[in-house]
Design a protein around this motif. Structure first.
Motif, PDB file in Angstrom:
ATOM      1  N   ALA A 133      -8.967  -7.342  -5.702  1.00  0.00           N
ATOM      2  CA  ALA A 133      -8.162  -7.659  -4.341  1.00  0.00           C
ATOM      3  C   ALA A 133      -7.806  -6.324  -3.728  1.00  0.00           C
ATOM      4  N   ASP A 134      -7.576  -6.208  -2.254  1.00  0.00           N
ATOM      5  CA  ASP A 134      -6.941  -5.033  -1.714  1.00  0.00           C
ATOM      6  C   ASP A 134      -5.826  -5.263  -1.121  1.00  0.00           C
ATOM      7  N   ASP A 135      -4.758  -6.244  -1.812  1.00  0.00           N
ATOM      8  CA  ASP A 135      -3.497  -6.412  -1.579  1.00  0.00           C
ATOM      9  C   ASP A 135      -2.721  -5.703  -2.562  1.00  0.00           C
ATOM     10  N   PHE A 136      -1.236  -6.073  -2.515  1.00  0.00           N
ATOM     11  CA  PHE A 136      -0.508  -5.044  -3.390  1.00  0.00           C
ATOM     12  C   PHE A 136      -0.754  -5.437  -4.624  1.00  0.00           C
ATOM     13  N   LEU A 137      -0.791  -6.654  -5.412  1.00  0.00           N
ATOM     14  CA  LEU A 137      -0.930  -6.779  -6.459  1.00  0.00           C
ATOM     15  C   LEU A 137      -2.327  -6.530  -7.026  1.00  0.00           C
ATOM     16  N   GLY A 138      -3.507  -6.567  -6.400  1.00  0.00           N
ATOM     17  CA  GLY A 138      -4.677  -6.062  -6.614  1.00  0.00           C
ATOM     18  C   GLY A 138      -4.602  -4.663  -6.880  1.00  0.00           C
ATOM     19  N   THR A 139      -4.240  -3.864  -6.012  1.00  0.00           N
ATOM     20  CA  THR A 139      -4.187  -2.513  -6.036  1.00  0.00           C
ATOM     21  C   THR A 139      -3.257  -1.961  -7.152  1.00  0.00           C
ATOM     22  N   THR A 140      -2.167  -2.727  -7.410  1.00  0.00           N
ATOM     23  CA  THR A 140      -1.533  -2.186  -8.410  1.00  0.00           C
ATOM     24  C   THR A 140      -2.133  -2.421  -9.791  1.00  0.00           C
ATOM     25  N   CYS A 141      -3.131  -3.618  -9.946  1.00  0.00           N
ATOM     26  CA  CYS A 141      -3.750  -3.705 -11.151  1.00  0.00           C
ATOM     27  C   CYS A 141      -4.732  -2.600 -11.381  1.00  0.00           C
TER      28      CYS A 141
END
Length: 299
Positions: A133-141
């Motif tokens: 995903a391109d949301d915060f958790l996705g980019t964090t992972c």
């Protein structure tokens, strides 16, 4: 006797995994910001100052990287979002530098990641090759996993467990869900139909052992139970397991988000994660069904 070095050893997963590995005959050591009491040797490091006791990596046969700020501990301010990312990536970089400059016999790095990698996918089945995903958790992972995958440059086997919602009595998501149900109230986030990919804490510990003992375990794996369950089924099964009648109370998400910040959005996200890959590697779940997992924990 093999030695496992754990970062984040004092967290929910780290505490359970430490005791599990000790029972299995491993020596266990922790990398921590402060000395801890007990039967586990603690080596000090400080991610803020890039300091580490290099002796920690010199004695390790395996490193399990769990360190990272809890995403649910604080409101997601810009400062705390930065801490969430850097507590994972910077700590991995410190380990990477230590391994690169210190003689060692580390065979594998096994790191946590999270099913937040996939974001909100609705009814879609997600596998390890599904795009992030391109949301915060996705980019964090994505950043988290990239910081760990660098260890392959040092000729270390790298395995990553994208962990779902860990069911345990000692902390995590389960106790806050059980408490209101004991009083007859079941909070319903979103429409209640979202998939919650869960895993029993014992199966998660066994999965880490599986990754240690099997040299073919490499790359990313979904660390989730055999079958993801919808949130409403999770709530209903908790109530049935503890023998409580309940009233489902929809939670006004905009109000909750105003109070607690963007983390609240994750409560209504749906991740229908497949465990096919880890099962194909030979892993057998002790708790393949939600009811048996909850009965073990709550009865």
């Amino acid at each position: 006797m093999k030695t496992v070095l754990i970062t984040g050893g004092t967290g929910l997963i780290g505490r359970s995994l430490t005791q599990f590995l000790l029972r299995k005959g491993f020596d266990v050591a922790h990398l921590s910001r402060k000395k801890t009491a007990g039967n586990v040797k603690t080596y000090l490091w400080n991610t803020a100052t890039n300091e580490i006791d290099n002796h920690a990596v010199s004695i390790a046969d395996y490193i399990i990287h769990l360190a990272g700020a809890n995403v649910a501990d604080h409101r997601w301010t810009a400062k705390y979002k930065k801490e969430i990312v850097e507590s994972r990536t910077k700590s991995a970089s410190i380990l990477y530098e230590a391994l690169g400059h210190t003689p060692n016999h580390v065979k594998a790095i096994i790191s946590a990641s999270a099913i937040g990698y996939y974001g909100d996918r609705g009814e879609e089945w997600v596998h390890e090759d599904t795009a992030p995903a391109d949301d915060f958790l996705g980019t964090t992972c994505v950043q988290w996993e990239a910081s760990v995958n660098k260890f392959a440059r040092l000729h270390k086997r790298v395995a990553i467990l994208r962990t779902g919602i860990v069911l345990a009595n000692e902390g995590g998501a389960l106790p806050p869900l059980v408490r209101p149900i004991r009083f007859g109230i079941a909070p319903i986030f979103g429409n209640g139909k979202q998939y919650y990919p869960w895993i029993h804490i014992d199966d998660l510990c066994r999965m880490y052992l599986h990754a240690i003992e099997n040299e073919n375990i490499e790359g990313a794996y979904n660390a989730v139970g055999s079958e993801p369950d919808r949130y409403i089924h999770l709530i209903n099964t908790i109530a049935e397991t503890i023998g409580r009648k309940k009233i489902n109370v929809p939670v006004p998400m905009p109000v909750l988000q105003a109070m607690m910040g963007d983390f609240v959005k994750t409560l209504s996200m749906s991740s229908r994660c497949s465990s096919d890959k880890i099962r194909a590697s030979g892993f057998i779940f002790r708790f393949p069904a939600l009811r048996t997992a909850l009965e073990d924990l709550l009865k």
